[in-house]
Design a protein around this motif. Structure first.
Motif, PDB file in Angstrom:
ATOM      1  N   ASP A 384      17.114 -24.499  56.872  1.00  0.00           N
ATOM      2  CA  ASP A 384      17.954 -25.212  56.253  1.00  0.00           C
ATOM      3  C   ASP A 384      17.769 -26.594  57.275  1.00  0.00           C
ATOM      4  OD1 ASP A 384      20.682 -25.538  54.316  1.00  0.00           O
ATOM      5  OD2 ASP A 384      20.767 -26.616  56.322  1.00  0.00           O
ATOM      6  N   PRO A 385      17.973 -27.730  56.802  1.00  0.00           N
ATOM      7  CA  PRO A 385      17.843 -29.005  57.622  1.00  0.00           C
ATOM      8  C   PRO A 385      19.027 -29.332  58.280  1.00  0.00           C
ATOM      9  CG  PRO A 385      17.948 -29.765  55.505  1.00  0.00           C
ATOM     10  CD  PRO A 385      17.778 -28.342  55.351  1.00  0.00           C
ATOM     11  N   MET A 386      20.149 -28.436  58.187  1.00  0.00           N
ATOM     12  CA  MET A 386      21.370 -29.012  58.935  1.00  0.00           C
ATOM     13  C   MET A 386      21.190 -29.248  60.388  1.00  0.00           C
ATOM     14  SD  MET A 386      25.339 -27.430  58.401  1.00  0.00           S
ATOM     15  CE  MET A 386      24.958 -25.881  59.109  1.00  0.00           C
ATOM     16  N   ILE A 387      21.847 -30.211  61.016  1.00  0.00           N
ATOM     17  CA  ILE A 387      21.795 -30.546  62.497  1.00  0.00           C
ATOM     18  C   ILE A 387      23.053 -30.124  62.966  1.00  0.00           C
ATOM     19  CG2 ILE A 387      21.795 -32.630  63.854  1.00  0.00           C
ATOM     20  CD1 ILE A 387      20.245 -34.211  61.946  1.00  0.00           C
ATOM     21  N   ALA A 388      24.189 -30.482  62.479  1.00  0.00           N
ATOM     22  CA  ALA A 388      25.254 -29.877  63.066  1.00  0.00           C
ATOM     23  C   ALA A 388      26.468 -29.942  62.042  1.00  0.00           C
ATOM     24  CB  ALA A 388      25.782 -30.739  64.233  1.00  0.00           C
ATOM     25  N   LYS A 389      27.817 -29.360  62.078  1.00  0.00           N
ATOM     26  CA  LYS A 389      28.777 -29.618  61.254  1.00  0.00           C
ATOM     27  C   LYS A 389      29.876 -30.230  62.256  1.00  0.00           C
ATOM     28  CE  LYS A 389      29.856 -25.176  60.934  1.00  0.00           C
ATOM     29  NZ  LYS A 389      30.310 -23.798  60.691  1.00  0.00           N
ATOM     30  N   LEU A 390      30.390 -31.388  61.583  1.00  0.00           N
ATOM     31  CA  LEU A 390      31.459 -32.245  62.282  1.00  0.00           C
ATOM     32  C   LEU A 390      32.723 -31.772  61.659  1.00  0.00           C
ATOM     33  CD1 LEU A 390      32.583 -34.560  64.097  1.00  0.00           C
ATOM     34  CD2 LEU A 390      31.750 -36.073  62.135  1.00  0.00           C
ATOM     35  N   ILE A 391      33.741 -31.504  62.338  1.00  0.00           N
ATOM     36  CA  ILE A 391      35.155 -31.011  61.915  1.00  0.00           C
ATOM     37  C   ILE A 391      36.097 -31.615  62.730  1.00  0.00           C
ATOM     38  CG2 ILE A 391      36.503 -28.990  61.167  1.00  0.00           C
ATOM     39  CD1 ILE A 391      33.071 -28.277  62.694  1.00  0.00           C
ATOM     40  N   VAL A 392      37.216 -32.410  61.884  1.00  0.00           N
ATOM     41  CA  VAL A 392      38.273 -33.113  62.475  1.00  0.00           C
ATOM     42  C   VAL A 392      39.583 -32.532  61.897  1.00  0.00           C
ATOM     43  CG1 VAL A 392      36.925 -35.286  62.751  1.00  0.00           C
ATOM     44  CG2 VAL A 392      38.370 -34.478  60.663  1.00  0.00           C
ATOM     45  N   TRP A 393      40.505 -32.732  62.914  1.00  0.00           N
ATOM     46  CA  TRP A 393      42.002 -32.144  62.587  1.00  0.00           C
ATOM     47  C   TRP A 393      43.081 -33.446  62.998  1.00  0.00           C
ATOM     48  CZ3 TRP A 393      46.211 -31.771  65.244  1.00  0.00           C
ATOM     49  CH2 TRP A 393      47.350 -31.028  64.784  1.00  0.00           C
ATOM     50  N   ASP A 394      44.091 -33.231  61.919  1.00  0.00           N
ATOM     51  CA  ASP A 394      45.103 -34.081  62.570  1.00  0.00           C
ATOM     52  C   ASP A 394      46.430 -33.640  61.852  1.00  0.00           C
ATOM     53  OD1 ASP A 394      46.825 -36.058  63.744  1.00  0.00           O
ATOM     54  OD2 ASP A 394      44.970 -37.499  63.852  1.00  0.00           O
ATOM     55  N   GLU A 395      47.505 -34.306  61.903  1.00  0.00           N
ATOM     56  CA  GLU A 395      48.740 -33.776  61.504  1.00  0.00           C
ATOM     57  C   GLU A 395      48.853 -33.915  59.847  1.00  0.00           C
ATOM     58  OE1 GLU A 395      51.114 -32.266  62.826  1.00  0.00           O
ATOM     59  OE2 GLU A 395      50.464 -32.376  65.170  1.00  0.00           O
ATOM     60  N   ASP A 396      48.112 -34.825  59.255  1.00  0.00           N
ATOM     61  CA  ASP A 396      48.105 -34.767  57.796  1.00  0.00           C
ATOM     62  C   ASP A 396      46.894 -35.351  57.190  1.00  0.00           C
ATOM     63  OD1 ASP A 396      48.055 -37.580  58.159  1.00  0.00           O
ATOM     64  OD2 ASP A 396      50.420 -37.750  58.110  1.00  0.00           O
ATOM     65  N   ARG A 397      46.675 -35.253  55.987  1.00  0.00           N
ATOM     66  CA  ARG A 397      45.436 -35.857  55.486  1.00  0.00           C
ATOM     67  C   ARG A 397      44.904 -37.176  55.744  1.00  0.00           C
ATOM     68  NH1 ARG A 397      42.540 -37.118  50.481  1.00  0.00           N
ATOM     69  NH2 ARG A 397      40.705 -35.809  50.261  1.00  0.00           N
ATOM     70  N   PRO A 398      45.868 -38.116  55.513  1.00  0.00           N
ATOM     71  CA  PRO A 398      45.285 -39.455  55.929  1.00  0.00           C
ATOM     72  C   PRO A 398      44.789 -39.802  57.035  1.00  0.00           C
ATOM     73  CG  PRO A 398      47.307 -39.572  54.486  1.00  0.00           C
ATOM     74  CD  PRO A 398      46.942 -38.374  54.760  1.00  0.00           C
ATOM     75  N   ARG A 399      45.586 -39.062  58.267  1.00  0.00           N
ATOM     76  CA  ARG A 399      45.173 -39.267  59.678  1.00  0.00           C
ATOM     77  C   ARG A 399      43.891 -38.467  59.967  1.00  0.00           C
ATOM     78  NH1 ARG A 399      50.789 -38.660  63.032  1.00  0.00           N
ATOM     79  NH2 ARG A 399      51.356 -37.567  61.155  1.00  0.00           N
ATOM     80  N   ALA A 400      43.855 -37.206  59.283  1.00  0.00           N
ATOM     81  CA  ALA A 400      42.663 -36.543  59.117  1.00  0.00           C
ATOM     82  C   ALA A 400      41.491 -37.341  58.792  1.00  0.00           C
ATOM     83  CB  ALA A 400      42.633 -35.082  58.725  1.00  0.00           C
ATOM     84  N   LEU A 401      41.535 -38.089  57.693  1.00  0.00           N
ATOM     85  CA  LEU A 401      40.475 -38.729  57.052  1.00  0.00           C
ATOM     86  C   LEU A 401      40.106 -40.102  58.088  1.00  0.00           C
ATOM     87  CD1 LEU A 401      41.303 -39.008  53.415  1.00  0.00           C
ATOM     88  CD2 LEU A 401      39.060 -38.399  54.405  1.00  0.00           C
ATOM     89  N   ALA A 402      40.924 -40.495  58.690  1.00  0.00           N
ATOM     90  CA  ALA A 402      40.929 -41.739  59.776  1.00  0.00           C
ATOM     91  C   ALA A 402      39.995 -41.093  60.914  1.00  0.00           C
ATOM     92  CB  ALA A 402      42.190 -42.258  60.088  1.00  0.00           C
ATOM     93  N   ARG A 403      40.366 -39.923  61.422  1.00  0.00           N
ATOM     94  CA  ARG A 403      39.756 -39.285  62.467  1.00  0.00           C
ATOM     95  C   ARG A 403      38.358 -39.051  62.000  1.00  0.00           C
ATOM     96  NH1 ARG A 403      42.244 -38.833  67.496  1.00  0.00           N
ATOM     97  NH2 ARG A 403      44.361 -38.267  67.115  1.00  0.00           N
ATOM     98  N   LEU A 404      37.993 -38.525  60.771  1.00  0.00           N
ATOM     99  CA  LEU A 404      36.475 -38.431  60.401  1.00  0.00           C
ATOM    100  C   LEU A 404      35.919 -39.764  60.434  1.00  0.00           C
ATOM    101  CD1 LEU A 404      34.389 -36.480  58.900  1.00  0.00           C
ATOM    102  CD2 LEU A 404      35.309 -37.000  56.927  1.00  0.00           C
ATOM    103  N   ARG A 405      36.336 -40.750  59.778  1.00  0.00           N
ATOM    104  CA  ARG A 405      35.596 -41.995  59.889  1.00  0.00           C
ATOM    105  C   ARG A 405      35.225 -42.500  61.295  1.00  0.00           C
ATOM    106  NH1 ARG A 405      40.414 -43.615  56.380  1.00  0.00           N
ATOM    107  NH2 ARG A 405      39.885 -42.988  54.272  1.00  0.00           N
ATOM    108  N   ASP A 406      36.137 -42.102  62.247  1.00  0.00           N
ATOM    109  CA  ASP A 406      36.214 -42.595  63.533  1.00  0.00           C
ATOM    110  C   ASP A 406      34.862 -41.873  64.160  1.00  0.00           C
ATOM    111  OD1 ASP A 406      36.655 -44.114  66.047  1.00  0.00           O
ATOM    112  OD2 ASP A 406      37.328 -41.970  66.861  1.00  0.00           O
ATOM    113  N   ALA A 407      35.024 -40.506  63.772  1.00  0.00           N
ATOM    114  CA  ALA A 407      33.894 -39.691  64.463  1.00  0.00           C
ATOM    115  C   ALA A 407      32.606 -39.843  63.842  1.00  0.00           C
ATOM    116  CB  ALA A 407      34.552 -38.052  64.077  1.00  0.00           C
ATOM    117  N   LEU A 408      32.474 -40.212  62.741  1.00  0.00           N
ATOM    118  CA  LEU A 408      31.227 -40.300  62.044  1.00  0.00           C
ATOM    119  C   LEU A 408      30.590 -41.770  62.682  1.00  0.00           C
ATOM    120  CD1 LEU A 408      31.857 -39.465  58.112  1.00  0.00           C
ATOM    121  CD2 LEU A 408      30.125 -38.466  59.826  1.00  0.00           C
ATOM    122  N   ALA A 409      31.218 -42.677  62.694  1.00  0.00           N
ATOM    123  CA  ALA A 409      31.105 -43.976  63.239  1.00  0.00           C
ATOM    124  C   ALA A 409      30.440 -43.714  64.720  1.00  0.00           C
ATOM    125  CB  ALA A 409      32.237 -45.086  63.614  1.00  0.00           C
ATOM    126  N   GLN A 410      30.716 -42.547  65.575  1.00  0.00           N
ATOM    127  CA  GLN A 410      29.992 -42.387  66.913  1.00  0.00           C
ATOM    128  C   GLN A 410      28.726 -41.697  66.617  1.00  0.00           C
ATOM    129  OE1 GLN A 410      33.185 -40.977  69.719  1.00  0.00           O
ATOM    130  NE2 GLN A 410      34.617 -41.169  68.039  1.00  0.00           N
TER     131      GLN A 410
END
Length: 680
Positions: A384-410
């Motif tokens: 399988d060509p998976m490199i890694a799994k990126l998992i984020v957490w926050d207090e609610d869904r909108p903030r978790a999505l914001a965390r995900l966007r920031d993490a992917l940008a990095q």
């Protein structure tokens, strides 16, 4: 607790199990193939043993060889990870017969779930809701056609054995049924060794919601709440989250109770996942039980605060479940995406090759990385060509999505192409933001998730930022060389472009992958005038850190994420080239600074009279022969690579002049497989 455990798998799950074992003071034994001798799980384990060739059939699927290693190493238990041997009842039996503990469910439970048809019948008898369909043993095409017509369309054909999205087809009319049946059976036969299928009514625009269950050897079964996996492409999960924004509390409790009921029906022990299809009206239907830990288990760990691998070990050791149902907490929101070596703009074609650069976000309380490779490792064609799994957490869904966007940008992945930019578009798409995505959205509306032309002003700003980064880095390197020289105060050590009698100019050429842009730069120290053919940009107060550029562009302040590492300078045949990555918070660009007077390389066009292998792989079916007249787009052959079938089609109409392969052959990327010519 166990003293030593063998891990009968590879990649990120093997590394994940090793981490938990290390926490508990348990020694680990890894196994590896010829393609994995230098892999991370091999490096991290206390011991490692070779088990065979690169292909899974020559190594990771050899249960008897793995069992011999367990005996030789003195392992008391075997953790199968997920995939490969994790759902093989015969292997589980052999492990137990050898006096070694299999860390998973009992073989009897696996056998009840090993067939989707038998599992569906069992769940129906236990009162768990199921989708109408056909699960009989008579597999004659004529009978299956009649049953399909009776069930009605759309319907789904599923391989009765296996999982992971293999051997599944949606059929929307009676005329489409037999061709899809043939394709599904062939894929199932190649992937699982058996080609039995089942038929079931296809629920339009469904949600895919699964319930994590755990059972122990004392008759206790509980659930750890749900994960929603509705963001899928060709039945492969792309984004997983917990909790589901779709479920009401009443529906959550009903599905949890049904999942526990399903676990009791098969005397389930250890970790498992009960998967449901949920209609838009809230009706839910049993799909299958995955008798193993799932790839997406980290989102459950984030919201419950539990270590599911530790639970697996404790239950396998004979302990009771660590918690009762009423003690299971659910806090905040977690989201997981999988970073793959693949090219979304080329039909998500899997990639392979050396990871020349792999920069991922630093783990913290909000961000977790589960990976099995590091920079310099190679993604091979065999797994399988998976490199890694990126998992984020926050207090609610909108903030978790914001965390995900920031993490992917990095994230920066160089070498094989990756799906990072696709994931960035996905997590900004309205169907994800509004939690309305269903399992067919990506396949149905994939174009909505593909790149769109950027605003010209946005592109110019990104290019100006890249030029500023290149100038600041050039000045820093010049100062460093001067400081290390015998005459650090020499005027020739200055990087300000000064000229006698007029302001100096430096010529920068940035290649964005489509065209070259010539920029004439004046100034130094973060203050520049950047002139291009279509105008100029004034840059003031530019400051560069390891991760960001802060500057005023034409009077407006901007802070952009950049890859400003010194090791980005690479050598090419005509001198040095310098990749500069820029991310403005929504979109990423890559500019390569090339020598100012290097001629543009000629781009060779792909041959239009031949079918080329898009990647290394094995030929599984040839559907043409010399002398055949074919139409453009007609399927010529089928190859298998990185756990998937690829259909290779005629690039033009013509007559088959040469077929250079036979079924079973391994081929390299870009190899010419079928040559076409004009009828004349």
């Amino acid at each position: 607790m166990f003293n030593k455990i063998l891990i009968a798998n590879r990649g990120e799950i093997a590394c994940r199990v090793i981490r938990t074992c290390r926490k508990l003071g348990i020694r680990t034994v890894a196994v590896y193939s010829d393609a994995d001798s230098d892999a991370q799980h091999v490096r991290q384990a206390d011991e490692a043993y070779r088990i065979g060739g690169a292909r899974p059939q020559e190594s990771y699927l050899l249960g008897d060889v793995i069992l011999d290693v367990a005996k030789q190493s003195g392992a008391q238990a075997i953790h199968p990870g997920y995939g490969f041997l994790s759902e093989n009842a015969d292997f589980a039996d052999a492990v137990e017969a050898a006096g070694i503990v299999f860390i998973g469910p009992k073989a009897a439970s696996m056998r009840k779930m090993g067939s989707k048809a038998g599992a569906k019948q069992l769940m129906q008898a236990a009162g768990v809701p199921v989708v109408p369909g056909y699960t009989g043993e008579d597999q004659s095409p004529a009978l299956l056609q009649r049953e399909a017509d009776a069930i009605g369309y759309p319907l789904m054909i599923k391989a009765a054995h296996g999982g992971g999205g293999k051997g599944m087809r949606i059929v929307r009319s009676s005329e489409e049924f037999l061709p899809n049946l043939e394709s599904c059976q062939r894929e199932a036969r190649n992937a699982f060794g058996r080609d039995r299928v089942l038929l079931e009514r296809y629920v339009e625009k469904p949600r895919h919601i699964e319930i994590q269950i755990f059972g122990d050897g004392y008759g206790n079964v509980i659930h750890l709440n749900e994960r929603e996996c509705s963001a899928q492409r060709r039945y492969q999960k792309v984004l997983e989250e917990s909790p589901s924004a779709f479920l009401t509390q009443d529906l959550r409790e009903a599905m949890g109770a049904a999942a526990v009921q399903a676990g009791h029906a098969i005397d389930y022990q250890n970790a498992g996942t009960v998967e449901f299809i949920v209609g838009q009206d809230g009706g839910f239907y049993f799909m299958e039980i995955n008798t193993r830990l799932q790839v997406e288990h980290p989102v459950t760990e984030y919201v419950t605060g539990l270590d599911l691998v530790e639970w697996q070990l404790r239950v396998a050791f004979g302990e009771r479940l660590p918690k009762a149902q009423h003690e299971i907490a659910q806090r905040g929101h977690a989201i997981e995406v999988r970073l793959y070596a693949e090219d979304p703009e080329a039909g998500f074609l899997p990639g392979s090759g050396k990871l020349t650069r792999l920069h991922l976000p630093a783990p913290d309380a909000h961000t977790r990385i589960d990976g099995g490779v590091i920079e310099g490792d190679t993604v091979t064609i065999f797994y399988d060509p998976m490199i890694a799994k990126l998992i984020v957490w926050d207090e609610d869904r909108p903030r978790a999505l914001a965390r995900l966007r920031d993490a992917l940008a990095q994230c920066t992945i160089d070498g094989p192409k990756s799906n990072v930019a696709f994931l960035e578009r996905l997590c900004r798409h309205a169907t994800v933001v509004d939690a309305t995505i269903d399992t067919g959205t990506l396949d149905r509306d994939l174009e909505d998730f593909m790149p769109k032309p950027a605003d010209p002003a946005q592109v110019r700003l990104a290019r100006a930022a890249a030029a500023t980064v290149a100038l600041l880095q050039e000045e820093a390197r010049t100062r460093a060389r001067a400081a290390a020289s015998s005459d650090p105060s020499s005027p020739w050590a200055s990087a300000d472009g000064w000229r006698l009698g007029h302001a100096g100019q430096r010529r920068l050429v940035l290649d964005d992958g489509q065209q070259r842009h010539t920029i004439l730069a004046q100034g130094s120290g973060g203050d520049y005038r950047l002139e291009e053919a279509d105008g100029a940009c004034e840059v003031r107060g530019a400051r560069l850190t390891d991760t960001h550029l802060d500057a005023r562009f034409d009077g407006a302040s901007h802070r952009v994420l950049v890859d400003a590492h010194a090791d980005a300078v690479q050598r090419s045949g005509s001198g040095s080239v310098q990749p500069v990555d820029v991310h403005d918070g929504e979109r990423r660009w890559r500019f390569v600074r090339v020598p100012a007077y290097q001629p543009a390389s000629e781009q060779g066009s792909a041959a239009g009279d031949r079918a080329l292998a898009p990647m290394p792989g094995r030929i599984v079916l040839i559907k043409t022969q010399v002398g055949d007249t074919v139409e453009q787009g007609q399927e010529l052959l089928v190859m298998e690579a990185m756990k998937m079938e690829l259909s290779l089609k005629a690039p033009c109409a013509g007559v088959v002049k040469e077929v250079r392969v036979t079924a079973g052959d391994f081929v390299e990327a870009d190899a010419a497989l079928v040559l076409l010519g004009s009828e004349a």
